[in-house]
Scaffold this active site. Sequence first.
Site, PDB file in Angstrom:
ATOM      1  N   ASP A  99      32.590  43.865  35.567  1.00  0.00           N
ATOM      2  CA  ASP A  99      33.979  43.982  36.011  1.00  0.00           C
ATOM      3  C   ASP A  99      34.801  42.900  35.311  1.00  0.00           C
ATOM      4  O   ASP A  99      35.282  43.109  34.205  1.00  0.00           O
ATOM      5  CB  ASP A  99      34.008  43.852  37.537  1.00  0.00           C
ATOM      6  CG  ASP A  99      35.383  44.082  38.135  1.00  0.00           C
ATOM      7  OD1 ASP A  99      36.278  44.561  37.422  1.00  0.00           O
ATOM      8  OD2 ASP A  99      35.576  43.782  39.338  1.00  0.00           O
ATOM      9  N   LYS A 127      33.367  48.443  33.366  1.00  0.00           N
ATOM     10  CA  LYS A 127      34.654  48.710  34.035  1.00  0.00           C
ATOM     11  C   LYS A 127      35.722  47.784  33.454  1.00  0.00           C
ATOM     12  O   LYS A 127      35.664  46.580  33.622  1.00  0.00           O
ATOM     13  CB  LYS A 127      34.498  48.501  35.544  1.00  0.00           C
ATOM     14  CG  LYS A 127      35.633  49.081  36.350  1.00  0.00           C
ATOM     15  CD  LYS A 127      35.335  49.108  37.831  1.00  0.00           C
ATOM     16  CE  LYS A 127      35.424  47.732  38.457  1.00  0.00           C
ATOM     17  NZ  LYS A 127      35.293  47.797  39.930  1.00  0.00           N
TER      18      LYS A 127
HETATM   19  P1  IMP Z   1      32.107  40.475  37.535  1.00  0.00           P
HETATM   20  O1  IMP Z   1      31.651  39.051  37.544  1.00  0.00           O
HETATM   21  O2  IMP Z   1      33.525  40.606  38.019  1.00  0.00           O
HETATM   22  O3  IMP Z   1      31.914  41.159  36.204  1.00  0.00           O
HETATM   23  O4  IMP Z   1      31.296  41.202  38.650  1.00  0.00           O
HETATM   24  C1  IMP Z   1      30.158  41.872  38.423  1.00  0.00           C
HETATM   25  C2  IMP Z   1      29.437  42.147  39.726  1.00  0.00           C
HETATM   26  O5  IMP Z   1      30.341  42.501  40.769  1.00  0.00           O
HETATM   27  C3  IMP Z   1      28.512  43.322  39.553  1.00  0.00           C
HETATM   28  O6  IMP Z   1      27.223  42.874  39.289  1.00  0.00           O
HETATM   29  C4  IMP Z   1      28.586  44.021  40.887  1.00  0.00           C
HETATM   30  O7  IMP Z   1      27.574  43.526  41.737  1.00  0.00           O
HETATM   31  C5  IMP Z   1      29.931  43.638  41.455  1.00  0.00           C
HETATM   32  N1  IMP Z   1      30.921  44.714  41.240  1.00  0.00           N
HETATM   33  C6  IMP Z   1      31.939  44.738  40.362  1.00  0.00           C
HETATM   34  N2  IMP Z   1      32.638  45.875  40.425  1.00  0.00           N
HETATM   35  C7  IMP Z   1      32.025  46.606  41.378  1.00  0.00           C
HETATM   36  C8  IMP Z   1      32.255  47.937  41.901  1.00  0.00           C
HETATM   37  O8  IMP Z   1      33.165  48.688  41.500  1.00  0.00           O
HETATM   38  N3  IMP Z   1      31.391  48.345  42.873  1.00  0.00           N
HETATM   39  C9  IMP Z   1      30.353  47.585  43.327  1.00  0.00           C
HETATM   40  N4  IMP Z   1      30.110  46.361  42.863  1.00  0.00           N
HETATM   41  C10 IMP Z   1      30.934  45.873  41.897  1.00  0.00           C
END
Ligand code: IMP
Length: 170
Positions: A99, A127
Amino acid sequence: MAREILIPHQDIVARVEALAKEISADYNGKEPILIGILNGVVFFFADLVMKMTIPCKIDFVRAASYGSRTTSSGTVNFIKDVEIPVQEQDLLIVEDIVDTGLTLEQIVKSLKEKNPASIRICALIDKKERREQAVAIDYRGFEVEEGFLVGYGLDYDERYRYLPDIYVLK
Ligand code: IMP
Ligand code: MG
């Protein structure tokens, strides 16, 4: 909460098999360590590993950052580190969904300090919506523009992980 199907299980299965083929071809002659990021990755990880056509080892790390909210806190705490020695080894980090990119950035940084031979990244879902930290995803299952996704291991406050399909929460 209302949800709408986004990726049916059969599409996930087909894509995961294609990824495993691609990874197996790229690492031919090597024995990479596939490192899953708990907990969301478990179904994807198991499906991917079982479709590998070369030998590989598996291990896991666990980072906590989300809690019951749907946006990243920007800081990552490690709850569990790798247990297999990774020095001079080829590492493939396997993540459910990228994300902001902050979680992966921290994990890559901490694994690099252990002096592996190489590090690549495989993510089931890329995403784009809230990317803050550029991450080079070497193997990508699906690209999704926006929305909060659940199912096939992905949760919202620990719910919905058990669903075989991937949904977007409404
Ligand atoms: P980041 O550090 O923002 O890239 O977050 C990544 C983590 O957040 C992933 O490993 C997921 O566990 C969680 N995450 C991010 N987006 C989603 C989503 O749309 N649904 C469920 N979990 C998410
Ligand atoms: Mg996760």
